[in-house]
Design a protein around this motif. Structure first.
Motif, PDB file in Angstrom:
ATOM      1  N   GLY A   1       0.787  -1.220   0.000  1.00 23.36           N
ATOM      2  CA  GLY A   1       0.000   0.000   0.000  1.00 23.36           C
ATOM      3  C   GLY A   1       0.818   1.268   0.000  1.00 23.36           C
ATOM      4  O   GLY A   1       2.038   1.247   0.004  1.00 23.36           O
ATOM      5  N   ARG A   2       0.095   2.364   0.019  1.00 24.71           N
ATOM      6  CA  ARG A   2       0.769   3.668   0.024  1.00 24.71           C
ATOM      7  C   ARG A   2       1.297   3.977   1.419  1.00 24.71           C
ATOM      8  O   ARG A   2       0.862   3.379   2.417  1.00 24.71           O
ATOM      9  CB  ARG A   2      -0.180   4.747  -0.478  1.00 24.71           C
ATOM     10  CG  ARG A   2      -1.433   4.891   0.320  1.00 24.71           C
ATOM     11  CD  ARG A   2      -2.468   5.755  -0.409  1.00 24.71           C
ATOM     12  NE  ARG A   2      -3.728   5.683   0.294  1.00 24.71           N
ATOM     13  CZ  ARG A   2      -4.243   6.675   1.001  1.00 24.71           C
ATOM     14  NH1 ARG A   2      -3.624   7.839   1.062  1.00 24.71           N
ATOM     15  NH2 ARG A   2      -5.383   6.515   1.625  1.00 24.71           N
ATOM     16  N   ARG A   3       2.243   4.879   1.497  1.00 26.24           N
ATOM     17  CA  ARG A   3       2.926   5.189   2.749  1.00 26.24           C
ATOM     18  C   ARG A   3       1.959   5.580   3.866  1.00 26.24           C
ATOM     19  O   ARG A   3       2.129   5.181   5.014  1.00 26.24           O
ATOM     20  CB  ARG A   3       3.945   6.303   2.500  1.00 26.24           C
ATOM     21  CG  ARG A   3       4.765   6.628   3.713  1.00 26.24           C
ATOM     22  CD  ARG A   3       5.870   7.586   3.380  1.00 26.24           C
ATOM     23  NE  ARG A   3       6.896   6.868   2.654  1.00 26.24           N
ATOM     24  CZ  ARG A   3       7.825   7.455   1.916  1.00 26.24           C
ATOM     25  NH1 ARG A   3       7.838   8.748   1.785  1.00 26.24           N
ATOM     26  NH2 ARG A   3       8.729   6.736   1.299  1.00 26.24           N
ATOM     27  N   ALA A   4       0.940   6.358   3.557  1.00 25.10           N
ATOM     28  CA  ALA A   4       0.030   6.860   4.595  1.00 25.10           C
ATOM     29  C   ALA A   4      -0.620   5.739   5.400  1.00 25.10           C
ATOM     30  O   ALA A   4      -0.770   5.865   6.622  1.00 25.10           O
ATOM     31  CB  ALA A   4      -1.041   7.743   3.969  1.00 25.10           C
ATOM     32  N   ILE A   5      -0.986   4.642   4.750  1.00 26.56           N
ATOM     33  CA  ILE A   5      -1.685   3.607   5.528  1.00 26.56           C
ATOM     34  C   ILE A   5      -0.749   2.886   6.496  1.00 26.56           C
ATOM     35  O   ILE A   5      -1.204   2.322   7.485  1.00 26.56           O
ATOM     36  CB  ILE A   5      -2.472   2.598   4.660  1.00 26.56           C
ATOM     37  CG1 ILE A   5      -1.578   1.688   3.859  1.00 26.56           C
ATOM     38  CG2 ILE A   5      -3.492   3.294   3.801  1.00 26.56           C
ATOM     39  CD1 ILE A   5      -2.304   0.504   3.253  1.00 26.56           C
ATOM     40  N   SER A   6       0.554   2.924   6.245  1.00 26.43           N
ATOM     41  CA  SER A   6       1.479   2.272   7.175  1.00 26.43           C
ATOM     42  C   SER A   6       1.911   3.219   8.299  1.00 26.43           C
ATOM     43  O   SER A   6       2.578   2.797   9.235  1.00 26.43           O
ATOM     44  CB  SER A   6       2.709   1.736   6.437  1.00 26.43           C
ATOM     45  OG  SER A   6       3.462   2.788   5.879  1.00 26.43           O
ATOM     46  N   LEU A   7       1.529   4.485   8.213  1.00 25.52           N
ATOM     47  CA  LEU A   7       1.976   5.453   9.212  1.00 25.52           C
ATOM     48  C   LEU A   7       0.859   6.023  10.092  1.00 25.52           C
ATOM     49  O   LEU A   7       1.125   6.495  11.183  1.00 25.52           O
ATOM     50  CB  LEU A   7       2.689   6.626   8.514  1.00 25.52           C
ATOM     51  CG  LEU A   7       3.960   6.252   7.770  1.00 25.52           C
ATOM     52  CD1 LEU A   7       4.514   7.462   7.037  1.00 25.52           C
ATOM     53  CD2 LEU A   7       5.001   5.660   8.700  1.00 25.52           C
ATOM     54  N   VAL A   8      -0.386   6.000   9.633  1.00 29.44           N
ATOM     55  CA  VAL A   8      -1.456   6.666  10.382  1.00 29.44           C
ATOM     56  C   VAL A   8      -2.116   5.776  11.442  1.00 29.44           C
ATOM     57  O   VAL A   8      -2.216   6.180  12.595  1.00 29.44           O
ATOM     58  CB  VAL A   8      -2.492   7.288   9.426  1.00 29.44           C
ATOM     59  CG1 VAL A   8      -3.656   7.886  10.204  1.00 29.44           C
ATOM     60  CG2 VAL A   8      -1.830   8.363   8.559  1.00 29.44           C
TER      61      VAL A   8
ATOM     62  N   THR B   1       9.970   3.055   2.635  1.00 33.52           N
ATOM     63  CA  THR B   1       9.764   3.345   4.045  1.00 33.52           C
ATOM     64  C   THR B   1      10.549   2.308   4.837  1.00 33.52           C
ATOM     65  O   THR B   1      10.341   1.112   4.661  1.00 33.52           O
ATOM     66  CB  THR B   1       8.263   3.283   4.420  1.00 33.52           C
ATOM     67  OG1 THR B   1       7.551   4.225   3.616  1.00 33.52           O
ATOM     68  CG2 THR B   1       8.050   3.606   5.883  1.00 33.52           C
ATOM     69  N   TRP B   2      11.465   2.779   5.668  1.00 37.58           N
ATOM     70  CA  TRP B   2      12.306   1.908   6.492  1.00 37.58           C
ATOM     71  C   TRP B   2      11.762   1.985   7.911  1.00 37.58           C
ATOM     72  O   TRP B   2      11.689   3.059   8.499  1.00 37.58           O
ATOM     73  CB  TRP B   2      13.759   2.371   6.441  1.00 37.58           C
ATOM     74  CG  TRP B   2      14.362   2.309   5.076  1.00 37.58           C
ATOM     75  CD1 TRP B   2      13.928   2.957   3.958  1.00 37.58           C
ATOM     76  CD2 TRP B   2      15.494   1.557   4.672  1.00 37.58           C
ATOM     77  NE1 TRP B   2      14.740   2.646   2.888  1.00 37.58           N
ATOM     78  CE2 TRP B   2      15.712   1.799   3.298  1.00 37.58           C
ATOM     79  CE3 TRP B   2      16.365   0.704   5.345  1.00 37.58           C
ATOM     80  CZ2 TRP B   2      16.742   1.212   2.583  1.00 37.58           C
ATOM     81  CZ3 TRP B   2      17.410   0.128   4.638  1.00 37.58           C
ATOM     82  CH2 TRP B   2      17.588   0.372   3.266  1.00 37.58           C
ATOM     83  N   ILE B   3      11.395   0.842   8.469  1.00 42.48           N
ATOM     84  CA  ILE B   3      10.764   0.791   9.786  1.00 42.48           C
ATOM     85  C   ILE B   3      11.640  -0.023  10.727  1.00 42.48           C
ATOM     86  O   ILE B   3      11.904  -1.193  10.476  1.00 42.48           O
ATOM     87  CB  ILE B   3       9.362   0.145   9.691  1.00 42.48           C
ATOM     88  CG1 ILE B   3       8.479   0.925   8.720  1.00 42.48           C
ATOM     89  CG2 ILE B   3       8.730   0.036  11.069  1.00 42.48           C
ATOM     90  CD1 ILE B   3       7.197   0.201   8.342  1.00 42.48           C
ATOM     91  N   SER B   4      12.060   0.616  11.799  1.00 43.42           N
ATOM     92  CA  SER B   4      12.814  -0.081  12.842  1.00 43.42           C
ATOM     93  C   SER B   4      12.060   0.093  14.151  1.00 43.42           C
ATOM     94  O   SER B   4      12.338   0.982  14.943  1.00 43.42           O
ATOM     95  CB  SER B   4      14.232   0.486  12.949  1.00 43.42           C
ATOM     96  OG  SER B   4      14.957   0.241  11.766  1.00 43.42           O
ATOM     97  N   GLY B   5      11.049  -0.719  14.343  1.00 43.68           N
ATOM     98  CA  GLY B   5      10.251  -0.686  15.557  1.00 43.68           C
ATOM     99  C   GLY B   5       9.100   0.291  15.475  1.00 43.68           C
ATOM    100  O   GLY B   5       8.899   0.964  14.471  1.00 43.68           O
ATOM    101  N   PRO B   6       8.324   0.365  16.561  1.00 40.29           N
ATOM    102  CA  PRO B   6       7.215   1.310  16.606  1.00 40.29           C
ATOM    103  C   PRO B   6       7.755   2.735  16.548  1.00 40.29           C
ATOM    104  O   PRO B   6       8.911   2.984  16.885  1.00 40.29           O
ATOM    105  CB  PRO B   6       6.559   1.050  17.957  1.00 40.29           C
ATOM    106  CG  PRO B   6       7.218  -0.128  18.547  1.00 40.29           C
ATOM    107  CD  PRO B   6       8.456  -0.414  17.778  1.00 40.29           C
ATOM    108  N   SER B   7       6.910   3.668  16.141  1.00 37.37           N
ATOM    109  CA  SER B   7       7.302   5.072  16.130  1.00 37.37           C
ATOM    110  C   SER B   7       7.668   5.492  17.548  1.00 37.37           C
ATOM    111  O   SER B   7       6.938   5.208  18.497  1.00 37.37           O
ATOM    112  CB  SER B   7       6.134   5.913  15.628  1.00 37.37           C
ATOM    113  OG  SER B   7       6.377   7.278  15.870  1.00 37.37           O
ATOM    114  N   ALA B   8       8.806   6.149  17.698  1.00 36.16           N
ATOM    115  CA  ALA B   8       9.221   6.576  19.036  1.00 36.16           C
ATOM    116  C   ALA B   8      10.075   7.832  18.935  1.00 36.16           C
ATOM    117  O   ALA B   8      10.757   8.068  17.950  1.00 36.16           O
ATOM    118  CB  ALA B   8      10.013   5.477  19.728  1.00 36.16           C
ATOM    119  N   THR B   9       9.997   8.618  19.985  1.00 33.33           N
ATOM    120  CA  THR B   9      10.828   9.803  20.119  1.00 33.33           C
ATOM    121  C   THR B   9      11.061   9.993  21.607  1.00 33.33           C
ATOM    122  O   THR B   9      10.493   9.282  22.429  1.00 33.33           O
ATOM    123  CB  THR B   9      10.152  11.045  19.472  1.00 33.33           C
ATOM    124  OG1 THR B   9      11.085  12.103  19.406  1.00 33.33           O
ATOM    125  CG2 THR B   9       8.923  11.468  20.243  1.00 33.33           C
ATOM    126  N   SER B  10      11.924  10.920  21.953  1.00 29.06           N
ATOM    127  CA  SER B  10      12.101  11.203  23.372  1.00 29.06           C
ATOM    128  C   SER B  10      12.245  12.704  23.563  1.00 29.06           C
ATOM    129  O   SER B  10      12.683  13.419  22.663  1.00 29.06           O
ATOM    130  CB  SER B  10      13.305  10.460  23.954  1.00 29.06           C
ATOM    131  OG  SER B  10      14.484  10.836  23.299  1.00 29.06           O
TER     132      SER B  10
END
Length: 195
Positions: A126-133, A164-173
């Motif tokens: 799918g398109r990028r948006a569905i993997s990010l929202v 799109t490169w995914i390394s784990g769930p979205s995270a920030t600090s």
């Protein structure tokens, strides 16, 4: 002499005697990894993702089990597994995507050394948006799609496609290093490793 000029001077000195087009030997790579699939699973789990190994025949039931009860689920066109009650993305708006609880996609490949999943947004991804929202991303990775490291992955990827490169769930600090998940993408990543 500026810092830039000094650096360029050192680069020129290092390249002295190397003719244009000469093959420069690649940096040595680390030794072989006995089981790249096991390493991939370990590294993905290190990123606080849920990793479940399953067989092909068990995939459909594992996908359903990875979704919360009553979840609104969106899937990309061409997904290779049936997800009961899911909406197939046909250009769902961003506002509508925000109403979905989960997405199920396939991956283009997985990278063992870094625990990274790569999507090139082809069929089943799918398109990028569905993997990010949506808040939960269930991603299907097949064992034969796992490569050892980034240099092994790059020749398999089309640079003309969005990646799109995914390394784990979205995270920030924050400034005090308190980890916050789900700010820039899914809060939960479930990887179903098939094979």
């Amino acid at each position: 002499m500026s810092a830039r000029d000094a650096i360029l001077s050192r680069v020129r000195a290092a390249l002295a005697g190397v003719a244009a087009g000469d093959d420069v030997p690649a940096a040595p790579r680390s030794g072989p990894v006995a089981d790249v699939v096991a390493l991939f699973a370990e590294r993905v789990a290190d990123y606080r993702a849920v990793v479940e190994r399953c067989s092909g025949p068990d995939l459909s039931s594992r996908v359903v089990a990875a979704l919360p009860d009553g979840a609104r689920v969106v899937v990309p066109p061409g997904l290779g597994v049936k997800v009961p009650g899911a909406t197939v993305d046909d250009g769902v708006s961003a506002a509508e995507l925000d109403g979905f609880d989960a997405v199920v996609t396939e991956a283009r490949l997985g990278i063992a050394e870094t625990g990274t999943i790569v999507l090139d947004h082809g069929p089943g991804q799918g398109r990028r948006a569905i993997s990010l929202v949506p808040d939960r991303h269930v991603c299907i990775v097949r064992a034969e799609q796992v490569v050892r490291d980034v240099p092994d992955a790059l020749p398999l990827l089309d640079p003309g496609r969005p990646l799109t490169w995914i390394s784990g769930p979205s995270a920030t600090s924050d400034i005090e290093l308190d980890r916050v998940e789900g700010v820039h993408g899914p809060r939960t990543l479930v990887v179903l490793l098939v094979g």
